[in-house]
Design a protein around this motif. Structure first.
Motif, PDB file in Angstrom:
ATOM      1  N   GLU A 309       0.684  -1.256  -0.400  1.00  0.00           N
ATOM      2  CA  GLU A 309      -0.310   0.161  -0.460  1.00  0.00           C
ATOM      3  C   GLU A 309       1.303   1.554   0.389  1.00  0.00           C
ATOM      4  OE1 GLU A 309      -2.426   0.278   3.378  1.00  0.00           O
ATOM      5  OE2 GLU A 309      -0.922  -0.687   4.756  1.00  0.00           O
ATOM      6  N   ASN A 313      -2.014   5.822   2.286  1.00  0.00           N
ATOM      7  CA  ASN A 313      -2.885   5.360   2.336  1.00  0.00           C
ATOM      8  C   ASN A 313      -4.332   5.736   0.636  1.00  0.00           C
ATOM      9  OD1 ASN A 313      -5.381   3.702   2.159  1.00  0.00           O
ATOM     10  ND2 ASN A 313      -6.815   4.482   3.655  1.00  0.00           N
ATOM     11  N   LYS A 317      -4.052  -0.855  -2.786  1.00  0.00           N
ATOM     12  CA  LYS A 317      -3.570  -1.747  -2.527  1.00  0.00           C
ATOM     13  C   LYS A 317      -3.263  -2.701  -3.712  1.00  0.00           C
ATOM     14  CE  LYS A 317      -6.122   0.648   0.520  1.00  0.00           C
ATOM     15  NZ  LYS A 317      -7.026   0.368   2.528  1.00  0.00           N
ATOM     16  N   CYS A 341      -8.843   2.768  -3.332  1.00  0.00           N
ATOM     17  CA  CYS A 341      -8.191   2.737  -2.530  1.00  0.00           C
ATOM     18  C   CYS A 341      -9.783   4.273  -2.503  1.00  0.00           C
ATOM     19  CB  CYS A 341      -7.821   4.697  -1.908  1.00  0.00           C
ATOM     20  SG  CYS A 341      -6.051   3.778  -1.973  1.00  0.00           S
TER      21      CYS A 341
END
Length: 479
Positions: A309, A313, A317, A341
């Protein structure tokens, strides 16, 4: 007796099917009920597991990639990207590498002068709702050469043995350039005269019905959308369309205007050659340099036994999953999937220029593109940006899309990306019609194309990206 050419005949067959929603075999409501029923009947369990728990797959730290034990299917590798395009000039990222060319194909058959497409309900582990409508065949090379020891896909022999007379559309088309490295599939439509038995999970639909179903969220899968985006309805002079226009009392409908934009070849803001020069200039201006890099050394990415990842964020991922499915060739397997995400936005702004609808397109660079840039929708981004005013301003035309008046929205649904590689990825697909006050002058990596011009570019490989093709496939000419 005046004979129309074979090509014209095919185009008219496609057009008639696109304008037909009455189906003596399966009504659109029956199809929706069928998809709903299949979703309720099927048992799908997708559990996250660590990379070290996956059978036949592993995170190979020496090679710095997630690989299958057969070295087939696909792998997830690292890339270092350098470019002079956009805000970020250099970045590292994981990407799916699947060098083989798969089949995405429809069998069609004519019945009482109307063309029907053989569509199937297909379960993919990453689908938001498990079952979506997919082409007759959707097979990677590893699939149809039986690497996984499953059975060969239904109807494969029709495509492998198709004669040139039977082939109506045959194109190599790109997949998501930000996620796949130079990935292409063979998009093919064949028309057979002999009887074709619709097996369980398969039904015959008109093109008009498929387009109608696209106005609902997550019914028509990405592979269906890419294949039908390549269909051309032919080229006509504006004079001919003008004649039909007089005959057609529905000529102010958006459907008729979109159809006109698809058919008219002699009325556009820029000539086809000017558009070619525009793309060429963009490719000369922008550089894309790619180096393979170990996943273990990617800057700004964390790699653990369970997940790959981005440190902030963002983007996506890579996860490992254990899939168990009630009715698929192989009922239980492990594989990596790419999980987004955020929900993305893919939007076209359209407007009438000289009486013909034009689409505002951009030349977009993505790391996995075959040839630096592809023609993309006006806006293509992840919704990280949609909350934050400053971030919104960085993306040209995003605000125009987000603030559009409801009566200017031609199309607005959630559409899933490929559920065999992406975990619950859906993007908001929007088409917004602007009035004359919206400027014709646009930034240099944007330009205006008619639908007829866009369709011409789709015929050639790697010109129009999958997000643009997905939106084009959804255009309905009936309403």
């Amino acid at each position: 007796m005046h004979h129309i050419s074979k090509q014209k005949e095919i185009e008219l067959l496609f057009l008639k099917s696109a304008l037909t929603t009455d189906n003596p075999f399966n009504t659109t409501k029956e199809v929706l009920d069928w998809v709903k029923r299949r979703n309720e009947e099927v048992d799908v369990s997708v559990k996250r597991i660590g990379f070290d728990e996956m059978d036949n797959w592993k995170l190979d730290k020496v090679r710095g990639a997630v690989v299958h034990s057969s070295n087939k299917f696909f792998s997830i590798q690292g890339l270092e990207v350098n470019t002079n395009y956009g805000e970020r000039k250099t970045w590292d990222q994981p990407i799916i590498n699947q060098p083989e060319i798969g089949y995405l194909g429809f069998i069609t058959k004519e019945y009482k002068g109307t063309l029907y497409f053989l569509i199937q309900t297909k379960i993919e582990p990453g689908n938001v709702n498990h079952v979506q409508l997919s082409p007759t065949i959707q097979a990677t090379k590893s699939n149809y050469t039986q690497v996984h020891g499953g059975k060969t896909p239904n109807y494969l022999e029709y495509f492998v043995n198709a004669t040139s007379e039977e082939i109506l559309v045959d194109q190599l088309q790109s997949e998501q350039g930000a996620r796949f490295f130079k990935k292409r599939n063979r998009n093919i439509i064949i028309k057979v005269d002999k009887d074709v038995n619709a097996l369980e999970d398969f039904k015959w639909l008109t093109l008009g019905q498929i387009k109608l179903l696209m106005q609902k969220d997550n019914i028509i899968n990405m592979d269906t959308r890419t294949v039908i985006s390549g269909i051309s309805f032919g080229n006509y002079s504006s004079g001919t369309i003008g004649f039909y226009d007089i005959m057609n009392n529905n000529r102010n409908s958006i459907g008729f205007k979109l159809l006109t934009s698809a058919l008219v070849h002699d009325k556009s803001l820029f000539s086809f050659n000017q558009i070619i020069y525009w793309i060429t200039a963009q490719k000369v201006n922008y550089e894309l340099s790619i180096k393979e890099k170990s996943l273990m050394n990617l800057k700004d990415w964390n790699v653990s036994e369970n997940i790959i990842e981005h440190k902030e964020n963002r983007f996506f991922k890579v996860i490992g999953v254990n899939v168990e499915i009630g009715n698929r060739e192989v009922t239980s397997w492990h594989q990596p999937l790419v999980e987004p995400c955020d929900e993305g936005i893919c939007a076209f702004i359209i407007k009438e220029i000289d009486g013909v609808i034009h689409f505002l397109v951009q030349a977009k660079l993505e790391a996995g593109n075959f040839d630096i840039l592809e023609i993309a929708p006006t806006v293509q981004c992840s919704t990280v940006y949609s909350e934050n005013e400053n971030e919104q301003n960085k993306i040209p035309f995003l605000k125009d899309v987000l603030k559009a008046e409801l009566e200017n929205v031609v199309f607005d649904t959630l559409q899933s990306e490929e559920g065999g590689r992406f975990y619950k990825e859906q993007n908001r697909n929007i088409i917004i019609k602007m009035d004359d006050s919206f400027p014709n002058e646009v930034p240099e990596n944007f330009t205006w194309l008619t639908l007829n011009q866009l369709k011409k570019f789709i015929v050639f490989n790697n010109y129009v990206n999958i997000q643009a093709r997905s939106l084009i496939s959804a255009l309905s000419y009936i309403n």
